[in-house]
Design a protein around this motif. Sequence first.
Motif, short mmCIF file in Angstrom:
data_model
loop_
_atom_site.label_atom_id
_atom_site.label_comp_id
_atom_site.label_asym_id
_atom_site.label_seq_id
_atom_site.Cartn_x
_atom_site.Cartn_y
_atom_site.Cartn_z
N THR A 106 0.81 -1.22 0.00
CA THR A 106 0.00 0.00 0.00
C THR A 106 0.84 1.27 0.00
OG1 THR A 106 -0.13 -0.11 2.42
CG2 THR A 106 -1.92 -1.14 1.18
N ALA A 107 2.10 1.16 0.37
CA ALA A 107 2.97 2.33 0.42
C ALA A 107 3.80 2.43 -0.85
CB ALA A 107 3.90 2.24 1.63
N PRO A 108 4.24 3.62 -1.25
CA PRO A 108 5.14 3.75 -2.39
C PRO A 108 6.45 3.01 -2.15
CG PRO A 108 4.26 5.89 -1.73
CD PRO A 108 3.91 4.92 -0.64
N ALA A 109 7.12 2.67 -3.23
CA ALA A 109 8.37 1.92 -3.14
C ALA A 109 9.57 2.85 -3.03
CB ALA A 109 8.54 1.03 -4.37
N ALA A 142 19.82 -3.79 -2.32
CA ALA A 142 18.84 -2.74 -2.09
C ALA A 142 18.30 -2.76 -0.67
CB ALA A 142 17.69 -2.88 -3.09
N LEU A 143 17.98 -3.94 -0.17
CA LEU A 143 17.47 -4.05 1.20
C LEU A 143 18.49 -3.56 2.21
CD1 LEU A 143 15.65 -7.50 0.97
CD2 LEU A 143 14.60 -5.23 1.02
N ALA A 144 19.76 -3.87 1.96
CA ALA A 144 20.83 -3.42 2.86
C ALA A 144 20.94 -1.90 2.86
CB ALA A 144 22.15 -4.06 2.47
N ALA A 145 20.55 -1.27 1.76
CA ALA A 145 20.60 0.19 1.66
C ALA A 145 19.33 0.85 2.19
CB ALA A 145 20.83 0.59 0.21
N GLY A 146 18.40 0.05 2.71
CA GLY A 146 17.17 0.59 3.26
C GLY A 146 16.08 0.82 2.23
N ALA A 147 16.24 0.22 1.04
CA ALA A 147 15.25 0.37 -0.03
C ALA A 147 14.40 -0.90 -0.12
CB ALA A 147 15.94 0.66 -1.36
N ASP A 148 13.34 -0.83 -0.93
CA ASP A 148 12.47 -1.97 -1.16
C ASP A 148 12.86 -2.74 -2.41
OD1 ASP A 148 10.56 -1.17 0.95
OD2 ASP A 148 10.13 0.49 -0.42
N GLU A 149 13.47 -2.05 -3.36
CA GLU A 149 13.71 -2.64 -4.66
C GLU A 149 14.97 -2.05 -5.28
OE1 GLU A 149 13.94 -4.92 -6.74
OE2 GLU A 149 11.83 -5.28 -7.18
N ALA A 150 15.62 -2.85 -6.12
CA ALA A 150 16.87 -2.45 -6.77
C ALA A 150 16.62 -2.01 -8.20
CB ALA A 150 17.85 -3.63 -6.77
N VAL A 151 17.29 -0.95 -8.60
CA VAL A 151 17.34 -0.54 -10.01
C VAL A 151 18.59 -1.15 -10.61
CG1 VAL A 151 17.59 1.39 -11.61
CG2 VAL A 151 16.05 1.59 -9.64
N MET A 152 18.43 -1.91 -11.69
CA MET A 152 19.55 -2.58 -12.33
C MET A 152 19.88 -1.93 -13.67
SD MET A 152 18.57 -6.58 -11.52
CE MET A 152 20.20 -7.20 -12.03
N SER A 223 6.35 -2.00 -11.87
CA SER A 223 5.18 -2.87 -12.02
C SER A 223 5.60 -4.32 -12.12
CB SER A 223 4.38 -2.50 -13.28
OG SER A 223 5.01 -2.99 -14.46
N ASN A 224 4.72 -5.19 -11.67
CA ASN A 224 4.76 -6.62 -12.00
C ASN A 224 3.37 -7.19 -11.77
OD1 ASN A 224 4.49 -7.45 -9.25
ND2 ASN A 224 6.71 -7.54 -8.98
N SER A 225 3.20 -8.47 -11.98
CA SER A 225 1.87 -9.07 -11.94
C SER A 225 1.29 -9.13 -10.54
CB SER A 225 1.90 -10.47 -12.56
OG SER A 225 2.14 -10.40 -13.94
N LEU A 226 2.13 -9.06 -9.52
CA LEU A 226 1.63 -9.13 -8.15
C LEU A 226 1.30 -7.76 -7.57
CD1 LEU A 226 3.96 -11.85 -6.57
CD2 LEU A 226 1.68 -12.14 -7.54
N ILE A 227 2.11 -6.76 -7.88
CA ILE A 227 1.90 -5.44 -7.28
C ILE A 227 1.09 -4.51 -8.18
CG2 ILE A 227 4.04 -5.62 -5.95
CD1 ILE A 227 5.33 -3.67 -7.93
N GLY A 228 0.87 -4.90 -9.43
CA GLY A 228 0.25 -3.98 -10.37
C GLY A 228 1.23 -2.87 -10.69
N VAL A 229 0.79 -1.62 -10.61
CA VAL A 229 1.65 -0.46 -10.85
C VAL A 229 1.81 0.28 -9.52
CG1 VAL A 229 1.96 1.69 -12.12
CG2 VAL A 229 0.89 -0.28 -13.24
N ARG A 230 3.05 0.52 -9.12
CA ARG A 230 3.34 1.10 -7.81
C ARG A 230 4.20 2.35 -7.98
NH1 ARG A 230 6.57 -2.23 -3.03
NH2 ARG A 230 6.19 -0.77 -1.29
N GLN A 231 3.78 3.44 -7.38
CA GLN A 231 4.59 4.65 -7.41
C GLN A 231 5.84 4.49 -6.54
OE1 GLN A 231 3.11 8.73 -7.63
NE2 GLN A 231 1.04 7.93 -7.22
N VAL A 232 6.81 5.33 -6.81
CA VAL A 232 8.08 5.33 -6.09
C VAL A 232 8.20 6.62 -5.30
CG1 VAL A 232 10.60 5.43 -6.41
CG2 VAL A 232 9.21 3.81 -7.74
#
Length: 253
Positions: A106-109, A142-152, A223-232
Motif C-alpha cells: 500500500t505504500a510507495p516503493a 537494495a534491502l541493505a541500503a534501506g530500499a524496497d527494490e533495486a534498479v539494475m 510494475s509486475n503481476s503481483l503489485i500492479g503499478v506502484r509509485q516510487v
Amino acid sequence: MTVPLDDRGLLLGDGLFETVLAQDGGLIRLEAHLDRMAAGCAVLGLPAPDPVEAEALMRRAAAPLGGARAAVRLTLTAGSGGRGLDRPPAPALRLFATAAASPKPTAPARLALSQVRRNDGSPASRLKSLAYLDNVLARREALAAGADEAVMLNTRGELACCGVANLYWISEGRLWTPALDCGVLAGIVRGELMAGAQAAGIEVAVARTGPEALARAEAILISNSLIGVRQVSSFGERTLAPHALAECLADLI
C-alpha cells in the motif's frame, strides 16, 4: 513432489517460471503467463507445458489459501539429466506449482541503484528463467541500503529493470520505459500499462539511457503481476512527491 538431485533446474537453472496472481478464486492473466512460458520454451528448445495441466496444478496449489490474494508460482524444469551441460535427447520435463499469500503493498516503493548489472547480451535476460541469482543479489543490496527494490543497469550502463519489476518514469508528460533490448523482460503488466496509457492519450516512449533519467524524472513507477503499478517515493537520496499522472497510470491496471 520430490525433485531428484539430478534435476537440471536444480543443478543448472535450466528451466522457466511464471508467477501468477490468484485473487477471489481466479488466476489473473493466466493465458498471458502461459503464452510467455511457451515462448520461453521455444527459445530454450523445450516443449511447452500443457495449459490444462498447468492450470490444474496452480489451482491445486492455491486451494489451501481459500481464495486469499496469493502468488502462485509455476515452475518448469528441463527434467533429469546426466552430469554435464548436455540435455538428454528426449528430456522429460518436470512441472510443479507452489503458492503463498501475497498482500498488495500500500505504500510507495523506495529504490536504490544496484551495482549488479543486467546481462543485456544474454537471451536469458528476456526470459523468466530459473537463473535469478543476479536479481537475488541486487535485491539483497537494495534491502541493505534501506530500499524496497533495486534498479539494475545493463552492461552498457543503461537502465534496464528492477529486481522483480519493470521500471518507468514520467518526464514532460510522457511515460518512459527501458527498451526490451536493454535486457528487459517483456512484463505482462508492462504491456498492459503501455497500451492503456496510449489509449488514454498519454504518449509512451522507450529509452536507452542511464540513471540520470531517473534523477530528472517527475515521477517513477514500477510494475509486475503481483503489485500492479506502484509509485516510487525515493530513488537513492532523492525524494519524489505523489504525482497526478502517476496515480492515473496506476489506476489503469
